[in-house]
Design a protein around this motif. Structure first.
Motif, mmCIF file in Angstrom:
data_model
loop_
_atom_site.group_PDB
_atom_site.id
_atom_site.type_symbol
_atom_site.label_atom_id
_atom_site.label_comp_id
_atom_site.label_asym_id
_atom_site.label_seq_id
_atom_site.Cartn_x
_atom_site.Cartn_y
_atom_site.Cartn_z
ATOM 1 N N GLU A 176 0.831 -1.209 0.000
ATOM 2 C CA GLU A 176 0.000 0.000 0.000
ATOM 3 C C GLU A 176 0.864 1.256 0.000
ATOM 4 O O GLU A 176 0.544 2.232 -0.681
ATOM 5 C CB GLU A 176 -0.935 0.003 1.208
ATOM 6 C CG GLU A 176 -2.057 -1.019 1.122
ATOM 7 C CD GLU A 176 -2.923 -1.057 2.365
ATOM 8 O OE1 GLU A 176 -2.722 -0.229 3.278
ATOM 9 O OE2 GLU A 176 -3.802 -1.930 2.431
ATOM 10 N N ASN A 177 1.966 1.223 0.747
ATOM 11 C CA ASN A 177 2.876 2.373 0.775
ATOM 12 C C ASN A 177 3.490 2.631 -0.598
ATOM 13 O O ASN A 177 3.657 3.782 -1.006
ATOM 14 C CB ASN A 177 3.979 2.175 1.810
ATOM 15 C CG ASN A 177 3.499 2.425 3.224
ATOM 16 O OD1 ASN A 177 2.447 3.013 3.440
ATOM 17 N ND2 ASN A 177 4.280 1.969 4.192
ATOM 18 N N GLN A 178 3.823 1.571 -1.313
ATOM 19 C CA GLN A 178 4.374 1.742 -2.659
ATOM 20 C C GLN A 178 3.345 2.378 -3.581
ATOM 21 O O GLN A 178 3.669 3.276 -4.363
ATOM 22 C CB GLN A 178 4.837 0.391 -3.226
ATOM 23 C CG GLN A 178 6.117 -0.121 -2.592
ATOM 24 C CD GLN A 178 6.506 -1.490 -3.131
ATOM 25 O OE1 GLN A 178 5.689 -2.207 -3.703
ATOM 26 N NE2 GLN A 178 7.773 -1.853 -2.937
ATOM 27 N N VAL A 179 2.094 1.930 -3.496
ATOM 28 C CA VAL A 179 1.026 2.501 -4.337
ATOM 29 C C VAL A 179 0.831 3.975 -3.989
ATOM 30 O O VAL A 179 0.749 4.828 -4.887
ATOM 31 C CB VAL A 179 -0.286 1.703 -4.161
ATOM 32 C CG1 VAL A 179 -1.453 2.423 -4.801
ATOM 33 C CG2 VAL A 179 -0.130 0.293 -4.713
ATOM 34 N N LEU A 180 0.777 4.281 -2.692
ATOM 35 C CA LEU A 180 0.603 5.678 -2.277
ATOM 36 C C LEU A 180 1.801 6.531 -2.697
ATOM 37 O O LEU A 180 1.634 7.682 -3.136
ATOM 38 C CB LEU A 180 0.398 5.768 -0.766
ATOM 39 C CG LEU A 180 -0.952 5.274 -0.241
ATOM 40 C CD1 LEU A 180 -0.954 5.242 1.275
ATOM 41 C CD2 LEU A 180 -2.076 6.141 -0.762
ATOM 42 N N GLY A 181 3.001 5.985 -2.572
ATOM 43 C CA GLY A 181 4.195 6.715 -2.986
ATOM 44 C C GLY A 181 4.166 7.031 -4.468
ATOM 45 O O GLY A 181 4.501 8.163 -4.882
ATOM 46 N N GLN A 182 3.758 6.059 -5.271
ATOM 47 C CA GLN A 182 3.661 6.283 -6.718
ATOM 48 C C GLN A 182 2.587 7.321 -7.030
ATOM 49 O O GLN A 182 2.779 8.192 -7.874
ATOM 50 C CB GLN A 182 3.339 4.960 -7.428
ATOM 51 C CG GLN A 182 3.344 5.055 -8.929
ATOM 52 C CD GLN A 182 4.735 5.383 -9.477
ATOM 53 O OE1 GLN A 182 5.734 4.833 -9.009
ATOM 54 N NE2 GLN A 182 4.796 6.263 -10.451
ATOM 55 N N TYR A 183 1.469 7.246 -6.310
ATOM 56 C CA TYR A 183 0.374 8.218 -6.504
ATOM 57 C C TYR A 183 0.849 9.633 -6.183
ATOM 58 O O TYR A 183 0.613 10.576 -6.938
ATOM 59 C CB TYR A 183 -0.814 7.813 -5.629
ATOM 60 C CG TYR A 183 -1.982 8.767 -5.688
ATOM 61 C CD1 TYR A 183 -2.794 8.830 -6.815
ATOM 62 C CD2 TYR A 183 -2.263 9.606 -4.622
ATOM 63 C CE1 TYR A 183 -3.867 9.713 -6.880
ATOM 64 C CE2 TYR A 183 -3.329 10.485 -4.661
ATOM 65 C CZ TYR A 183 -4.133 10.539 -5.791
ATOM 66 O OH TYR A 183 -5.183 11.404 -5.844
ATOM 67 N N ILE A 184 1.541 9.787 -5.063
ATOM 68 C CA ILE A 184 2.041 11.109 -4.658
ATOM 69 C C ILE A 184 3.059 11.618 -5.671
ATOM 70 O O ILE A 184 3.046 12.799 -6.044
ATOM 71 C CB ILE A 184 2.649 11.050 -3.234
ATOM 72 C CG1 ILE A 184 1.530 10.824 -2.204
ATOM 73 C CG2 ILE A 184 3.446 12.301 -2.906
ATOM 74 C CD1 ILE A 184 2.014 10.513 -0.809
ATOM 75 N N GLN A 185 3.929 10.722 -6.123
ATOM 76 C CA GLN A 185 4.928 11.107 -7.109
ATOM 77 C C GLN A 185 4.257 11.582 -8.401
ATOM 78 O O GLN A 185 4.661 12.591 -8.993
ATOM 79 C CB GLN A 185 5.862 9.941 -7.386
ATOM 80 C CG GLN A 185 7.089 10.290 -8.189
ATOM 81 C CD GLN A 185 8.029 9.101 -8.320
ATOM 82 O OE1 GLN A 185 7.622 7.952 -8.178
ATOM 83 N NE2 GLN A 185 9.290 9.388 -8.596
ATOM 84 N N ASN A 186 3.216 10.881 -8.825
ATOM 85 C CA ASN A 186 2.474 11.289 -10.026
ATOM 86 C C ASN A 186 1.796 12.636 -9.832
ATOM 87 O O ASN A 186 1.794 13.471 -10.741
ATOM 88 C CB ASN A 186 1.445 10.232 -10.415
ATOM 89 C CG ASN A 186 2.086 8.966 -10.947
ATOM 90 O OD1 ASN A 186 3.242 8.966 -11.358
ATOM 91 N ND2 ASN A 186 1.328 7.873 -10.926
#
Length: 108
Positions: free
Chosen positions: A80-90
């Motif tokens: 979940e942290n990886q998904v959120l990190g990618q979302y924030i980066q986008n």
């Protein structure tokens, strides 16, 4: 044909105690019995120890299951942290507020 060697003069444990070793001149001691094992415990103590061992086994099993569930939860949270990190980066890359702070070169 019957030559005696030093090995023939070494007494065995079941030999008579009075035999002396020619090369060493010592009288061998009789073989010592093995140390006796602990006397058997009383049945009450044995039952108590068995109960304690079973309790410890159950505790170990519970802890092992808990470790497995924590590992699974950790993997889930990491994903979940990886998904959120990618979302924030986008989001940051698409927003002008978070664009590079380097000044753009003027066109010549």
């Amino acid at each position: 044909m019957s030559q005696k060697t030093e090995q023939d003069d070494i007494p065995l444990a079941d030999d008579d105690d009075t035999v002396t070793i020619i090369s060493g001149g010592k009288t061998p001691r009789a073989a010592q019995p093995l140390p006796k094992e602990e006397p058997p415990e009383d049945p009450e103590e044995k039952a108590r120890m068995i109960t304690q061992v079973l309790e410890l086994q159950n505790t170990l099993d519970d802890l092992s299951q808990r470790v497995e569930s924590v590992k699974e939860e950790s993997l889930k949270l990491r994903s979940e942290n990886q998904v959120l990190g990618q979302y924030i980066q986008n989001l940051m890359s698409s927003s002008s507020v978070f664009q590079s702070s380097q000044p753009s070169r003027p066109k010549q």
